[in-house]
Write a protein that holds these residues in place. Structure first.
Motif, mmCIF file in Angstrom:
data_model
loop_
_atom_site.group_PDB
_atom_site.id
_atom_site.type_symbol
_atom_site.label_atom_id
_atom_site.label_comp_id
_atom_site.label_asym_id
_atom_site.label_seq_id
_atom_site.Cartn_x
_atom_site.Cartn_y
_atom_site.Cartn_z
ATOM 1 N N GLN A 84 0.838 -1.204 0.000
ATOM 2 C CA GLN A 84 0.000 0.000 0.000
ATOM 3 C C GLN A 84 0.872 1.253 0.000
ATOM 4 O O GLN A 84 0.598 2.207 -0.721
ATOM 5 C CB GLN A 84 -0.927 -0.004 1.221
ATOM 6 C CG GLN A 84 -1.952 1.083 1.221
ATOM 7 C CD GLN A 84 -3.003 0.917 0.136
ATOM 8 O OE1 GLN A 84 -3.311 -0.191 -0.288
ATOM 9 N NE2 GLN A 84 -3.547 2.010 -0.341
ATOM 10 N N GLU A 88 0.999 4.054 -2.959
ATOM 11 C CA GLU A 88 0.734 5.474 -2.700
ATOM 12 C C GLU A 88 1.899 6.349 -3.151
ATOM 13 O O GLU A 88 1.688 7.462 -3.623
ATOM 14 C CB GLU A 88 0.388 5.692 -1.226
ATOM 15 C CG GLU A 88 -0.994 5.194 -0.909
ATOM 16 C CD GLU A 88 -1.423 5.398 0.528
ATOM 17 O OE1 GLU A 88 -0.619 5.908 1.339
ATOM 18 O OE2 GLU A 88 -2.572 5.043 0.838
ATOM 19 N N TYR A 103 -7.713 11.810 -2.640
ATOM 20 C CA TYR A 103 -7.665 10.341 -2.672
ATOM 21 C C TYR A 103 -7.529 9.794 -1.250
ATOM 22 O O TYR A 103 -8.222 8.854 -0.868
ATOM 23 C CB TYR A 103 -6.496 9.869 -3.547
ATOM 24 C CG TYR A 103 -6.133 8.424 -3.332
ATOM 25 C CD1 TYR A 103 -6.885 7.402 -3.913
ATOM 26 C CD2 TYR A 103 -5.063 8.064 -2.514
ATOM 27 C CE1 TYR A 103 -6.569 6.070 -3.686
ATOM 28 C CE2 TYR A 103 -4.744 6.741 -2.290
ATOM 29 C CZ TYR A 103 -5.498 5.745 -2.881
ATOM 30 O OH TYR A 103 -5.180 4.428 -2.647
ATOM 31 N N LYS A 107 -10.128 7.406 0.719
ATOM 32 C CA LYS A 107 -9.660 6.135 1.280
ATOM 33 C C LYS A 107 -9.983 6.050 2.770
ATOM 34 O O LYS A 107 -10.463 5.024 3.254
ATOM 35 C CB LYS A 107 -8.146 6.022 1.050
ATOM 36 C CG LYS A 107 -7.527 4.782 1.593
ATOM 37 C CD LYS A 107 -6.034 4.817 1.360
ATOM 38 C CE LYS A 107 -5.365 3.879 2.334
ATOM 39 N NZ LYS A 107 -3.940 4.044 2.383
ATOM 40 N N GLU A 108 -9.737 7.135 3.493
ATOM 41 C CA GLU A 108 -10.021 7.160 4.933
ATOM 42 C C GLU A 108 -11.521 6.987 5.200
ATOM 43 O O GLU A 108 -11.915 6.236 6.094
ATOM 44 C CB GLU A 108 -9.531 8.483 5.519
ATOM 45 C CG GLU A 108 -9.588 8.540 7.026
ATOM 46 C CD GLU A 108 -9.015 9.847 7.549
ATOM 47 O OE1 GLU A 108 -9.743 10.526 8.292
ATOM 48 O OE2 GLU A 108 -7.864 10.177 7.207
ATOM 49 N N HIS A 111 -12.465 3.368 4.753
ATOM 50 C CA HIS A 111 -12.042 2.545 5.889
ATOM 51 C C HIS A 111 -12.946 2.753 7.098
ATOM 52 O O HIS A 111 -13.262 1.799 7.807
ATOM 53 C CB HIS A 111 -10.585 2.828 6.258
ATOM 54 C CG HIS A 111 -9.610 2.207 5.329
ATOM 55 N ND1 HIS A 111 -9.354 0.861 5.297
ATOM 56 C CD2 HIS A 111 -8.831 2.752 4.366
ATOM 57 C CE1 HIS A 111 -8.468 0.598 4.364
ATOM 58 N NE2 HIS A 111 -8.125 1.730 3.777
#
Length: 125
Positions: A84, A88, A103, A107-108, A111
């Protein structure tokens, strides 16, 4: 009796269809879907979208291979985190700073939503 047979057959049909839909998602399909979503959210150029899809596809294929070779859960998790981070780093060179920050926000959020769904049905003690 006839109704029970029809209900049973209908249940088998539904479960088979659901299983087939889940299993039918190849890495190519997932990479394409993720890229389409992020192209809209991040206003990617065609060149960025192509690079991102290629990166996602490479990441998924390598991830699957490494996961199969890992000896245990901790090793799989460490490999995933390493992969990951590498992905990134590549994304940073592909996206503008603003796009990359967006992005990370997307993504956060993903999650957090997944984390909230994992606790369903549990009672806090």
């Amino acid at each position: 009796m006839k109704t029970k047979i029809i209900a049973f057959a209908f249940g088998i049909l539904i479960s088979t269809t659901a299983f087939a839909q889940r299993e039918g998602r190849s890495p190519e399909d997932r990479a394409e879907k993720m890229t389409a979503h992020l192209t809209e959210k991040l206003s990617l150029t065609e060149e960025q979208a192509e690079g991102m899809e290629a990166l996602f596809l490479k990441n998924m294929k390598e991830g699957r291979e490494k996961a199969e070779q890992a000896s245990g859960r901790e090793e799989r998790m460490a490999l995933r985190e390493e992969q990951q981070t590498a992905m990134e780093d590549e994304l940073k060179s592909l996206l503008s700073e603003e796009q990359f920050n967006e992005y990370l926000t997307i993504k956060e959020d993903l999650h957090e939503r997944r984390g909230n769904n994992r606790g369903r049905g549990r009672k806090d003690s």
